[in-house]
Design an enzyme around this catalytic site. Structure first.
Site, mmCIF file in Angstrom:
data_model
loop_
_atom_site.group_PDB
_atom_site.id
_atom_site.type_symbol
_atom_site.label_atom_id
_atom_site.label_comp_id
_atom_site.label_asym_id
_atom_site.label_seq_id
_atom_site.Cartn_x
_atom_site.Cartn_y
_atom_site.Cartn_z
ATOM 1 N N ASN A 46 0.909 -0.979 0.005
ATOM 2 C CA ASN A 46 0.242 -0.459 -0.320
ATOM 3 C C ASN A 46 1.090 1.013 -0.280
ATOM 4 O OD1 ASN A 46 -2.308 -1.153 0.536
ATOM 5 N ND2 ASN A 46 -2.371 -1.190 2.302
ATOM 6 N N HIS A 134 -14.812 -1.113 3.003
ATOM 7 C CA HIS A 134 -13.934 -1.976 4.123
ATOM 8 C C HIS A 134 -14.880 -2.161 5.558
ATOM 9 C CE1 HIS A 134 -10.868 -1.341 6.936
ATOM 10 N NE2 HIS A 134 -9.902 -2.158 5.679
ATOM 11 N N GLU A 178 -16.620 4.408 0.298
ATOM 12 C CA GLU A 178 -14.737 4.436 -0.245
ATOM 13 C C GLU A 178 -14.944 5.647 -1.606
ATOM 14 O OE1 GLU A 178 -12.374 0.714 0.053
ATOM 15 O OE2 GLU A 178 -13.974 0.495 2.231
ATOM 16 N N SER A 182 -10.705 -1.104 -2.789
ATOM 17 C CA SER A 182 -9.810 -1.323 -1.979
ATOM 18 C C SER A 182 -9.304 -3.277 -2.789
ATOM 19 C CB SER A 182 -9.441 -2.118 -0.536
ATOM 20 O OG SER A 182 -10.211 -2.576 -0.196
ATOM 21 N N ASP A 208 -14.499 7.605 2.409
ATOM 22 C CA ASP A 208 -13.389 6.689 3.177
ATOM 23 C C ASP A 208 -12.108 6.957 1.403
ATOM 24 O OD1 ASP A 208 -11.000 5.214 3.829
ATOM 25 O OD2 ASP A 208 -11.864 3.784 5.240
ATOM 26 N N HIS A 211 -7.172 4.425 0.510
ATOM 27 C CA HIS A 211 -6.384 4.139 -0.639
ATOM 28 C C HIS A 211 -6.035 5.180 -2.125
ATOM 29 C CE1 HIS A 211 -6.316 0.102 0.476
ATOM 30 N NE2 HIS A 211 -7.548 0.252 0.250
ATOM 31 N N LYS A 242 -1.007 3.887 4.130
ATOM 32 C CA LYS A 242 -0.592 3.558 2.948
ATOM 33 C C LYS A 242 -0.031 5.213 1.964
ATOM 34 C CE LYS A 242 -4.783 1.007 3.170
ATOM 35 N NZ LYS A 242 -6.035 0.410 3.944
HETATM 36 C C1 LIG Z 1 -6.639 0.700 5.438
HETATM 37 C C2 LIG Z 1 -7.831 0.604 5.322
HETATM 38 C C3 LIG Z 1 -8.552 1.657 6.730
HETATM 39 C C4 LIG Z 1 -7.875 0.866 8.021
HETATM 40 O O1 LIG Z 1 -6.708 2.047 8.122
HETATM 41 P P1 LIG Z 1 -5.934 1.736 9.161
HETATM 42 O O2 LIG Z 1 -4.957 2.700 9.353
HETATM 43 O O3 LIG Z 1 -4.756 0.993 8.715
HETATM 44 O O4 LIG Z 1 -6.742 1.058 10.322
HETATM 45 C C5 LIG Z 1 -9.941 2.078 6.829
HETATM 46 N N1 LIG Z 1 -10.670 1.774 5.879
HETATM 47 C C6 LIG Z 1 -10.159 1.450 4.119
HETATM 48 C C7 LIG Z 1 -10.796 1.470 3.374
HETATM 49 C C8 LIG Z 1 -9.082 0.516 3.651
HETATM 50 O O5 LIG Z 1 -8.698 0.055 3.195
#
Ligand SMILES: *Cc1c(COP(=O)(O)O)cnc(C)c1O
Length: 394
Positions: A46, A134, A178, A182, A208, A211, A242
């Site tokens: 990532n 997610h 999102e 992902s 969110d 990514h 990431k």
């Molecule tokens: C990786 C991820 C998370 C979690 O984030 P962390 O900081 O790793 O806890 C939350 N939402 C999405 C869409 C993710 O890909």
């Protein structure tokens, strides 16, 4: 009868279904991964901008703070003794970059998503989430008192239907999505979600960008920047773990929302704040984010090449990002393919149900800006060979 029999039975079942998970032994060397003395190009990372592997950046950071190192622990929640100026510096910097009133830092994306949703949804709230969001968002929804429905992945007609039939049954509806997904690497139409929000009136929008932050948009602020709708998103969440090569997460929001969250989010109130050292590193990278444009551009070139190559193999391809799925469908073959690619020196991982829908098992390829086009070309030679093999076998 042993008191742990039910647990061992569960593990046995997982092994039979080839879904048993184990933590691998890995050694990292730049963009390569070593496992059992075998070197592989990391195609599951990532670290999209290649910042986590950049030794120069690490050195520059250490030099910047050489005279006085930030604390390695905050020793407490920010509401008690764990408040350090560096958190507010990062929050101010971020709110300014996004041209919004406020920003609040969380310990991780998981903390943010399981904390915010229960804080903002009550019994008169309907949470309407994309089918593929997610696990952390799902957990946040389950911890909340709100009712919950899912719309088919990126299917805005279905979403519109759900909003229409529920509009008068709830005080408020919250759309959760999102921006880049992902497992498929496809992109949500945030502009259209904003339009729904404005049309229905009692809708909030929660996005969110885990990514996307760092990777998309002129300044690297994500898909909301690219689609020109930063101002219209009520909860613009992203993570630092990431592309930003650090740890933690943020929400960009109005000031009243930030004040409310500080008073209400349990994962913020009842957890020790991130180490100031780690927040200083995040700030150090975030300040330079706009200047990483060449890395983003290079990543777009690599991604476009890989997507096009896999499309030529007549594979379903909805990806518009550096996350590129190579969908096989069946579990066993996917597993076999991943092992074959690993033997050729590519660290590729099989993704199977329940992480993805049944019948869509895949190799999830993710690209990083420190890869070379030549490396992806060589990878494709192997992938094509194995692809032919699979077709012959089936
Ligand atoms: C990786 C991820 C998370 C979690 O984030 P962390 O900081 O790793 O806890 C939350 N939402 C999405 C869409 C993710 O890909």
């Amino acid at each position: 009868m042993n008191k742990f029999d039910d647990f061992s039975d569960y593990l046995h079942q997982l092994k039979q279904q080839e879904q048993f998970r184990q933590i691998p032994n890995l050694i990292h060397q730049g963009k390569w991964i070593l496992r059992e003395q075998h070197t592989m190009l990391n195609m599951s990372s990532n670290d999209y901008l290649g910042l986590a592997n950049d030794e120069i950046l690490k050195q520059q950071f250490l030099e910047k703070y050489a005279k006085k190192l930030p604390h390695f622990s905050s020793s407490s929640s920010r509401l008690l003794t764990g408040a350090f100026p560096i958190y507010e510096q990062l929050e101010t910097e971020m709110a300014n970059a996004f041209n919004r009133e406020s920003c609040l830092i969380f310990n991780s994306g998981y903390h943010a998503n399981i904390g915010i949703l229960p804080a903002i949804a009550n019994k008169k709230t309907l949470i309407v989430a994309d089918k593929l969001v997610h696990a952390s968002l799902i957990d946040g929804i389950r911890l909340s008192e709100g009712d919950f429905v899912r719309y088919r992945h990126n299917d805005l007609e279905h979403l519109e239907y759900i909003l229409t039939i529920n509009q008068n049954k709830y005080d408020r509806m919250i759309i959760v999505t999102e921006s880049i997904f992902s497992m498929d690497g496809d992109v949500a139409d945030l502009k259209q979600l904003v339009a729904f929000k404005q049309r229905f009136g009692n809708v909030l929008l929660y996005v969110d960008e885990a990514h996307a932050i760092g990777v998309y948009g002129e300044k690297g602020l994500g898909i909301a920047e690219q689609q020109h709708c930063i101002q219209q998103i009520d909860f613009l969440v992203g993570t630092f773990g990431k592309a930003l090569a650090s740890m933690g997460a943020y929400v960009i929001c109005d000031k009243v929302i930030k004040d409310y969250l500080v008073n209400k989010v349990r994962s913020f109130i009842f957890s020790t704040a991130l180490p100031p050292f780690s927040v200083a590193w995040t700030l150090f990278l975030f300040e330079q984010l706009a200047s990483f444009k060449a890395r983003r551009q290079h990543l777009y070139v690599l991604s476009e090449y890989l997507r096009q190559q896999i499309r030529l193999l007549e594979k379903p391809m909805t990806s518009q990002s550096c996350i590129v799925p190579y969908i096989i469908g069946e579990n066993k073959q996917t597993q076999k393919m991943a092992i074959a690619l690993q033997q050729q020196g590519y660290y590729c991982l099989p993704i199977r149900p329940p992480t993805v829908p049944k019948g869509t098992s895949r190799i999830r390829l993710s690209l990083t800006a420190d890869m070379k086009l030549k490396e992806i070309e060589n990878f494709m030679i192997h992938l094509k060979m194995f692809d032919k093999q699979i077709r012959k076998d089936s």
